[in-house]
Design a protein around this motif. Structure first.
Motif, PDB file in Angstrom:
ATOM      1  N   GLY A 179       0.813  -1.209   0.000  1.00  0.00           N
ATOM      2  CA  GLY A 179       0.000   0.000   0.000  1.00  0.00           C
ATOM      3  C   GLY A 179       0.847   1.259   0.000  1.00  0.00           C
ATOM      4  N   LEU A 180       1.961   1.226   0.752  1.00  0.00           N
ATOM      5  CA  LEU A 180       2.848   2.396   0.788  1.00  0.00           C
ATOM      6  C   LEU A 180       3.491   2.633  -0.577  1.00  0.00           C
ATOM      7  CD1 LEU A 180       4.174   4.621   2.465  1.00  0.00           C
ATOM      8  CD2 LEU A 180       5.941   2.977   3.126  1.00  0.00           C
ATOM      9  N   VAL A 181       3.877   1.529  -1.260  1.00  0.00           N
ATOM     10  CA  VAL A 181       4.443   1.671  -2.602  1.00  0.00           C
ATOM     11  C   VAL A 181       3.400   2.262  -3.546  1.00  0.00           C
ATOM     12  CG1 VAL A 181       5.323   0.404  -4.603  1.00  0.00           C
ATOM     13  CG2 VAL A 181       6.135  -0.176  -2.307  1.00  0.00           C
ATOM     14  N   ALA A 182       2.175   1.713  -3.527  1.00  0.00           N
ATOM     15  CA  ALA A 182       1.114   2.214  -4.410  1.00  0.00           C
ATOM     16  C   ALA A 182       0.815   3.676  -4.137  1.00  0.00           C
ATOM     17  CB  ALA A 182      -0.142   1.361  -4.231  1.00  0.00           C
ATOM     18  N   GLN A 183       0.809   4.055  -2.868  1.00  0.00           N
ATOM     19  CA  GLN A 183       0.555   5.461  -2.508  1.00  0.00           C
ATOM     20  C   GLN A 183       1.603   6.375  -3.120  1.00  0.00           C
ATOM     21  OE1 GLN A 183       0.346   6.118   1.751  1.00  0.00           O
ATOM     22  NE2 GLN A 183       1.107   8.215   1.537  1.00  0.00           N
TER      23      GLN A 183
ATOM     24  N   ASP B 212      -4.733   7.937 -10.439  1.00  0.00           N
ATOM     25  CA  ASP B 212      -5.999   7.466  -9.875  1.00  0.00           C
ATOM     26  C   ASP B 212      -5.959   5.958  -9.648  1.00  0.00           C
ATOM     27  OD1 ASP B 212      -8.959   7.974  -9.307  1.00  0.00           O
ATOM     28  OD2 ASP B 212      -9.053   6.414 -10.855  1.00  0.00           O
ATOM     29  N   ARG B 213      -5.445   5.220 -10.653  1.00  0.00           N
ATOM     30  CA  ARG B 213      -5.381   3.762 -10.528  1.00  0.00           C
ATOM     31  C   ARG B 213      -4.481   3.353  -9.360  1.00  0.00           C
ATOM     32  NH1 ARG B 213      -3.142   0.580 -15.628  1.00  0.00           N
ATOM     33  NH2 ARG B 213      -1.163   1.400 -14.786  1.00  0.00           N
ATOM     34  N   ALA B 214      -3.326   3.982  -9.237  1.00  0.00           N
ATOM     35  CA  ALA B 214      -2.392   3.615  -8.164  1.00  0.00           C
ATOM     36  C   ALA B 214      -2.966   3.964  -6.793  1.00  0.00           C
ATOM     37  CB  ALA B 214      -1.056   4.326  -8.385  1.00  0.00           C
ATOM     38  N   LEU B 215      -3.572   5.126  -6.645  1.00  0.00           N
ATOM     39  CA  LEU B 215      -4.101   5.537  -5.347  1.00  0.00           C
ATOM     40  C   LEU B 215      -5.283   4.664  -4.934  1.00  0.00           C
ATOM     41  CD1 LEU B 215      -3.792   9.423  -5.711  1.00  0.00           C
ATOM     42  CD2 LEU B 215      -2.422   7.923  -4.234  1.00  0.00           C
ATOM     43  N   ARG B 216      -6.155   4.329  -5.884  1.00  0.00           N
ATOM     44  CA  ARG B 216      -7.268   3.437  -5.547  1.00  0.00           C
ATOM     45  C   ARG B 216      -6.751   2.065  -5.130  1.00  0.00           C
ATOM     46  NH1 ARG B 216     -12.290   5.150  -6.541  1.00  0.00           N
ATOM     47  NH2 ARG B 216     -12.571   7.021  -7.836  1.00  0.00           N
ATOM     48  N   HIS B 217      -5.691   1.605  -5.799  1.00  0.00           N
ATOM     49  CA  HIS B 217      -5.060   0.345  -5.405  1.00  0.00           C
ATOM     50  C   HIS B 217      -4.518   0.452  -3.972  1.00  0.00           C
ATOM     51  CE1 HIS B 217      -1.852  -2.960  -6.283  1.00  0.00           C
ATOM     52  NE2 HIS B 217      -2.927  -3.468  -5.702  1.00  0.00           N
ATOM     53  N   GLY B 218      -3.931   1.592  -3.664  1.00  0.00           N
ATOM     54  CA  GLY B 218      -3.435   1.796  -2.306  1.00  0.00           C
ATOM     55  C   GLY B 218      -4.542   1.740  -1.269  1.00  0.00           C
ATOM     56  N   VAL B 219      -5.706   2.326  -1.581  1.00  0.00           N
ATOM     57  CA  VAL B 219      -6.851   2.273  -0.665  1.00  0.00           C
ATOM     58  C   VAL B 219      -7.261   0.824  -0.415  1.00  0.00           C
ATOM     59  CG1 VAL B 219      -9.297   2.832  -0.410  1.00  0.00           C
ATOM     60  CG2 VAL B 219      -7.704   4.570  -1.237  1.00  0.00           C
ATOM     61  N   GLU B 220      -7.328   0.023  -1.504  1.00  0.00           N
ATOM     62  CA  GLU B 220      -7.722  -1.387  -1.376  1.00  0.00           C
ATOM     63  C   GLU B 220      -6.731  -2.166  -0.520  1.00  0.00           C
ATOM     64  OE1 GLU B 220      -7.882  -2.684  -5.362  1.00  0.00           O
ATOM     65  OE2 GLU B 220      -9.693  -1.529  -5.891  1.00  0.00           O
ATOM     66  N   LEU B 221      -5.438  -1.928  -0.760  1.00  0.00           N
ATOM     67  CA  LEU B 221      -4.415  -2.661  -0.010  1.00  0.00           C
ATOM     68  C   LEU B 221      -4.453  -2.308   1.479  1.00  0.00           C
ATOM     69  CD1 LEU B 221      -1.504  -2.325  -2.577  1.00  0.00           C
ATOM     70  CD2 LEU B 221      -2.520  -4.490  -1.811  1.00  0.00           C
ATOM     71  N   TYR B 222      -4.563  -1.033   1.789  1.00  0.00           N
ATOM     72  CA  TYR B 222      -4.606  -0.618   3.198  1.00  0.00           C
ATOM     73  C   TYR B 222      -5.869  -1.144   3.874  1.00  0.00           C
ATOM     74  CZ  TYR B 222      -0.617   2.615   2.906  1.00  0.00           C
ATOM     75  OH  TYR B 222       0.634   3.166   2.797  1.00  0.00           O
TER      76      TYR B 222
ATOM     77  N   ALA C 197      -5.293  -1.243   7.828  1.00  0.00           N
ATOM     78  CA  ALA C 197      -4.523  -0.039   8.140  1.00  0.00           C
ATOM     79  C   ALA C 197      -5.401   1.185   7.898  1.00  0.00           C
ATOM     80  CB  ALA C 197      -3.258   0.013   7.299  1.00  0.00           C
ATOM     81  N   ASP C 198      -6.292   1.459   8.837  1.00  0.00           N
ATOM     82  CA  ASP C 198      -7.320   2.481   8.621  1.00  0.00           C
ATOM     83  C   ASP C 198      -6.737   3.879   8.448  1.00  0.00           C
ATOM     84  OD1 ASP C 198      -9.109   0.473   8.860  1.00  0.00           O
ATOM     85  OD2 ASP C 198      -9.718   0.928  10.910  1.00  0.00           O
TER      86      ASP C 198
ATOM     87  N   VAL D 254      -4.974   8.495   4.775  1.00  0.00           N
ATOM     88  CA  VAL D 254      -3.918   9.271   4.120  1.00  0.00           C
ATOM     89  C   VAL D 254      -4.044   9.169   2.607  1.00  0.00           C
ATOM     90  CG1 VAL D 254      -1.427   9.460   3.768  1.00  0.00           C
ATOM     91  CG2 VAL D 254      -2.334   9.084   6.075  1.00  0.00           C
ATOM     92  N   VAL D 255      -4.301   7.956   2.092  1.00  0.00           N
ATOM     93  CA  VAL D 255      -4.429   7.792   0.637  1.00  0.00           C
ATOM     94  C   VAL D 255      -5.695   8.478   0.138  1.00  0.00           C
ATOM     95  CG1 VAL D 255      -4.549   6.140  -1.257  1.00  0.00           C
ATOM     96  CG2 VAL D 255      -3.135   5.642   0.721  1.00  0.00           C
ATOM     97  N   LEU D 256      -6.780   8.429   0.904  1.00  0.00           N
ATOM     98  CA  LEU D 256      -7.992   9.158   0.524  1.00  0.00           C
ATOM     99  C   LEU D 256      -7.698  10.655   0.405  1.00  0.00           C
ATOM    100  CD1 LEU D 256     -10.622   7.280   2.718  1.00  0.00           C
ATOM    101  CD2 LEU D 256     -10.599   7.375   0.218  1.00  0.00           C
ATOM    102  N   THR D 257      -6.833  11.166   1.281  1.00  0.00           N
ATOM    103  CA  THR D 257      -6.445  12.576   1.194  1.00  0.00           C
ATOM    104  C   THR D 257      -5.660  12.841  -0.096  1.00  0.00           C
ATOM    105  OG1 THR D 257      -6.307  12.629   3.613  1.00  0.00           O
ATOM    106  CG2 THR D 257      -5.301  14.455   2.428  1.00  0.00           C
ATOM    107  N   GLU D 258      -4.784  11.895  -0.458  1.00  0.00           N
ATOM    108  CA  GLU D 258      -4.050  12.047  -1.717  1.00  0.00           C
ATOM    109  C   GLU D 258      -5.000  11.975  -2.920  1.00  0.00           C
ATOM    110  OE1 GLU D 258      -1.154  13.066  -1.915  1.00  0.00           O
ATOM    111  OE2 GLU D 258      -0.325  12.659   0.068  1.00  0.00           O
ATOM    112  N   LEU D 259      -6.025  11.125  -2.843  1.00  0.00           N
ATOM    113  CA  LEU D 259      -7.039  11.082  -3.905  1.00  0.00           C
ATOM    114  C   LEU D 259      -7.773  12.417  -4.018  1.00  0.00           C
ATOM    115  CD1 LEU D 259      -8.706   7.544  -3.727  1.00  0.00           C
ATOM    116  CD2 LEU D 259      -7.845   8.687  -5.777  1.00  0.00           C
ATOM    117  N   ALA D 260      -8.040  13.040  -2.853  1.00  0.00           N
ATOM    118  CA  ALA D 260      -8.697  14.356  -2.857  1.00  0.00           C
ATOM    119  C   ALA D 260      -7.801  15.394  -3.536  1.00  0.00           C
ATOM    120  CB  ALA D 260      -9.030  14.782  -1.430  1.00  0.00           C
ATOM    121  N   ARG D 261      -6.492  15.321  -3.301  1.00  0.00           N
ATOM    122  CA  ARG D 261      -5.578  16.243  -3.983  1.00  0.00           C
ATOM    123  C   ARG D 261      -5.639  16.035  -5.502  1.00  0.00           C
ATOM    124  NH1 ARG D 261      -2.221  15.481   0.710  1.00  0.00           N
ATOM    125  NH2 ARG D 261      -1.838  17.511   1.706  1.00  0.00           N
TER     126      ARG D 261
END
Length: 820
Positions: A692-696, A712-722, A727-728, A733-740
């Motif tokens: 998840g950290l790599v995908a983020q 978008d694809r990488a960040l959504r993958h990060g959300v799924e992995l976390y 790892a709530d 944190v990744v949702l915040t990056e998606l918002a950016r």
């Protein structure tokens, strides 16, 4: 009839600490005769009796003269007429008088009569002089004046604070200002609670007060207290009881009814008295500067220099007064010169001393009062006060006190509260304690005077070993990393066995965090080995709490201990952490040099895992600094080492860094291949968090490169992995990056939805740092939606969290609050 001699004799005997039996032995006067003299039954003793008593009491010439006058018929308060004097029967011999009074004493004991009442009311005016150079405290004076003036019945106000804070001066000023509302006078009594000799006993205090009211004091406390309350019941006067030892001393001196105003001052909290408790702290800076200028006579002195003197005095009025007086007697000294002399902590109290008075003497009285107590907690407080002088931290705690003094933590907390009660400590918050600057200097002196060098060293070693154990336990929960794990002595963790859970460890460190930096800075001088242990172990905790500035200060402090030393692994780790701290503070150029030196130290150590770590970090910093081409060889070497060692996490992180560098240089296909390799190196379900950290990071890299669909694809993958890893907070944190990303695409509603989800997760888990990031970005979203008031509210909340947690405030947040 009242007897002035009886009152004086009793007062001197009590002041001398003698019983009637002891005075009888010393003077040769029978106990019965002394008893009848003190009760006023025998009013005019023989001159030889008076001289024998005066000698036994060791009275000075003035006191002897006063006692002689009281013993003489001509020394009475109301002189008799010559005619009456002529008809007075001749005085009997001493033996005859004593025989008669012994019989009379027996009769009075068998049939006690009612107490004699005063013939006429007395209106005392005993308030001390109200100093003309008293400055400031207008708000406190007005508050107390209004309260006392409006009280219809008996009012009791206790003014407490540390020695030298100005309690008595304030009480005198207030008493003078309310005097007009109390027409029956003012009484003043120093109860000697903190000073040379024992505190005044309640009976002695009542004796003085009753005499000053024109009453004849009895010889026992209950009767004296009752007669005192009767005397005050019909009066409205101000009673100032100064320098009280404790509430037991004061309670018998309080009126029972009537309209009196009672002001009590003490260094000890007197909550047992009831009434209003008024804690007196340091005055505002401008008042302190005015006071210093007035006393020193330097009305035109530069404000900055005066402020520095006040700061070195800790804002303590007594210290400011001493500093001003010192400067007034040295007209050739500039204010700046005095400030420079005061800056030397070891001689600061010497500069603030005048003859036998001054700050040191005042503070020592508080210690002596505790040391002379029969209460074991008071005695423990004296020992602990010395131990606290060894601590470098401004904020103190029960765990620190317990380690220094080898006490159970609950017991240490009790003793700390006792030091708060006598105002040698303040408590800025629950469980937090603080020494005033000058009290800290006095505590350090006291430690040097009362503890051996071995005792001082043993105490500080206990505390450092405790902190090191908790720090390394936090690192263990986070995963040390191979190099730190091999370097760690497992025995360091034993002193933290009482903290079995990660949340226990983090909570302990959060509470002690204000003390960590100064503790390590002090350890660099006194315990260099422990200082290095602490610094190397702190990376996990500081990374979790984003305490980048603290991390920077710690690594800078210990770096001289490891540079080019025998332990090249320790040198490499400290240099790596120094560079990483700079990088987290966005100081990428400053991070390059220590990371280059870290690579050199790692190479010299032969630890390939450390080499890969330092190479990856250096390549990442060069990429962030816009020097991507320069960083590629370092990342490539880190990847090669990680693959050769067979350490998936190390190789994956190097692949990620290398891919980000290639993406920056326009080699998109190479970057995509390296990103995929990084994920493939972490296939196990237990590695989802790392994946998840790599995908983020891949998502952030693509977003910064303007490739939004890949981001978008990488960040959504990060959300799924976390989410799969549980790892709530990382998911938030990744949702915040998606918002950016959505903000970059100008999809404001979508950005707001992602931020709402992230904020809910952060709130659920109490992660205030994540919450600050979300609110900061939510403010930007609302601002772009035209909701300016709501945007500023979110920014203010984010700013407050950054301030509370000592996190550096981002430049955009500061700018938005100033200009948004």
């Amino acid at each position: 009839m009242e007897s002035q001699f009886a009152a004086l004799l009793r007062r001197h005997r009590i002041a001398a600490g003698l019983t009637q039996d002891e005075l009888s032995i010393l003077s040769g006067i029978s106990v019965q005769a002394i008893s009848t003299l003190e009760r006023g039954t025998r009013r005019y003793p023989q001159l030889s009796t008076v001289r024998a008593l005066a000698g036994a009491l060791r009275l000075d010439p003035d006191q002897k003269s006063a006692l002689d006058a009281a013993a003489s018929r001509r020394g009475r308060a109301k002189p008799r007429s010559p005619a009456a004097e002529a008809t007075e029967p001749p005085e009997s011999t001493e033996d005859e008088t004593e025989d008669e009074t012994e019989v009379q004493a027996v009769q009075e004991a068998a049939e006690p009569g009612p107490p004699q009442q005063n013939r006429e009311a007395v209106s005392p005016r005993q308030l001390p002089f109200a100093s003309g150079d008293f400055t400031g405290r207008e708000q406190e004076i007005e508050d107390l004046r209004r309260y006392l003036s409006a009280s219809p019945g008996v009012s009791v106000t206790t003014i407490t604070g540390m020695g030298g804070i100005g309690k008595t001066s304030l009480a005198v000023q207030v008493a003078h200002r309310v005097a007009e509302h109390y027409p029956d006078g003012q009484l003043y009594l120093d109860l000697r609670g903190f000073g040379l000799g024992p505190p005044m006993e309640p009976l002695e205090a009542l004796t003085y007060l009753l005499e000053d009211l024109g009453e004849v004091p009895p010889v026992d406390l209950p009767t004296a207290a009752a007669r005192y309350r009767t005397a005050l019941a019909e009066r409205r006067l101000v009673l100032l009881l100064d320098n009280a030892a404790n509430h037991q001393q004061v309670r018998p001196l309080l009126p029972g009814s009537g309209g009196c105003a009672v002001l009590v001052t003490s260094r000890r909290s007197l909550t047992g008295l009831g009434g209003r408790q008024f804690y007196l702290g340091e005055p505002p800076l401008h008042e302190s500067i005015d006071m210093f200028r007035r006393i020193s006579g330097r009305y035109d002195a530069p404000a900055d220099d005066c402020a520095e003197v006040v700061r070195q005095c800790g804002g303590l009025p007594l210290a400011i007064r001493m500093a001003g007086a010192r400067l007034a007697s040295r007209p050739s000294w500039p204010v700046a010169h005095l400030a420079e002399r005061l800056a030397d902590g070891r001689r600061r109290l010497d500069e603030l001393q005048l003859d036998d008075s001054g700050v040191r003497a005042t503070l020592n009285l508080s210690i002596e009062q505790l040391a002379g107590s029969d209460d074991p907690t008071d005695v423990q407080a004296v020992s602990l006060f010395a131990m606290l002088g060894l601590a470098a931290a401004v904020d103190l705690s029960a765990p620190l006190a317990a380690a220094l003094a080898q006490l159970p933590e609950p017991e240490a907390a009790t003793v700390l509260e006792r030091l708060v009660d006598v105002h040698l400590l303040t408590t800025p918050g629950p469980g937090r304690y603080r020494l005033h600057d000058l009290v800290r200097v006095a505590a350090r002196e006291f430690a040097e005077q009362t503890l051996t060098e071995d005792e001082r060293r043993a105490a500080t070693t206990r505390w450092l070993q405790r902190v090191a154990a908790v720090v390394w336990k936090a690192s263990e929960f986070a995963g040390h990393g191979l190099t730190r794990e091999r370097w760690l002595d497992p025995g360091r963790l034993d002193a933290a066995d009482d903290l079995p859970r990660q949340e226990d460890v983090l909570s302990w460190l959060d509470h002690e965090r204000p003390a960590l930096v100064p503790t390590i800075q002090q350890a660099v001088r006194d315990h260099p080995g422990l200082a290095v242990q602490l610094a190397v172990g702190l990376n996990a905790y500081y990374a979790r709490r984003r305490a980048w500035l603290d991390w920077l200060l710690v690594t800078e402090a210990v770096l001289p201990l490891v540079e080019e030393g025998a332990d090249r692994i320790a040198e490499g780790l400290v240099l790596h952490d120094l560079g990483a701290a700079h990088a987290e503070l966005n100081q990428y150029d400053e991070a390059v040099a220590p990371l280059r030196r870290a690579v050199a130290a790692a190479d010299a150590s032969g630890d390939e895992n450390l080499q890969s770590l330092c190479l990856s970090s250096l390549s990442h910093v060069l990429e962030r600094a816009g020097r991507s081409t320069e960083g590629i060889p370092y990342a490539a070497r880190a990847r090669e080492i990680g693959l050769r060692l067979g350490v998936p996490a190390r190789a994956a992180w190097a692949c990620l860094a290398l891919g980000m560098l290639h993406l920056r240089t326009g080699a998109a296909e190479t970057a995509e291949r390296l990103f995929a390799e990084a994920l493939d190196l972490l296939p196990d379900p237990g590695q989802r968090r790392q994946r998840g950290l790599v995908a983020q990071n891949v998502g952030v890299a693509y977003r910064e490169a303007g490739q939004y669909s890949l981001a978008d694809r990488a960040l959504r993958h990060g959300v799924e992995l976390y989410r799969a890893a549980g790892a709530d907070v990382q998911e938030a944190v990744v949702l915040t990056e998606l918002a950016r990303l959505r903000l970059a695409e100008d999809s404001l509603d979508s950005a707001a939805r992602h931020l709402g989800q992230a904020l809910a997760i952060a709130g659920q888990h109490g992660d205030r740092i994540c919450e600050a990031d979300v609110r900061r970005l939510l403010g930007e979203t609302l601002h772009r939606q035209g909701e300016l008031a709501d945007a500023r509210r979110e920014w203010r909340l984010a700013y407050a969290i950054h301030t509370q947690h000592a996190i550096p405030i981002p430049a955009d947040l500061q700018a938005n609050l100033e200009f948004g």
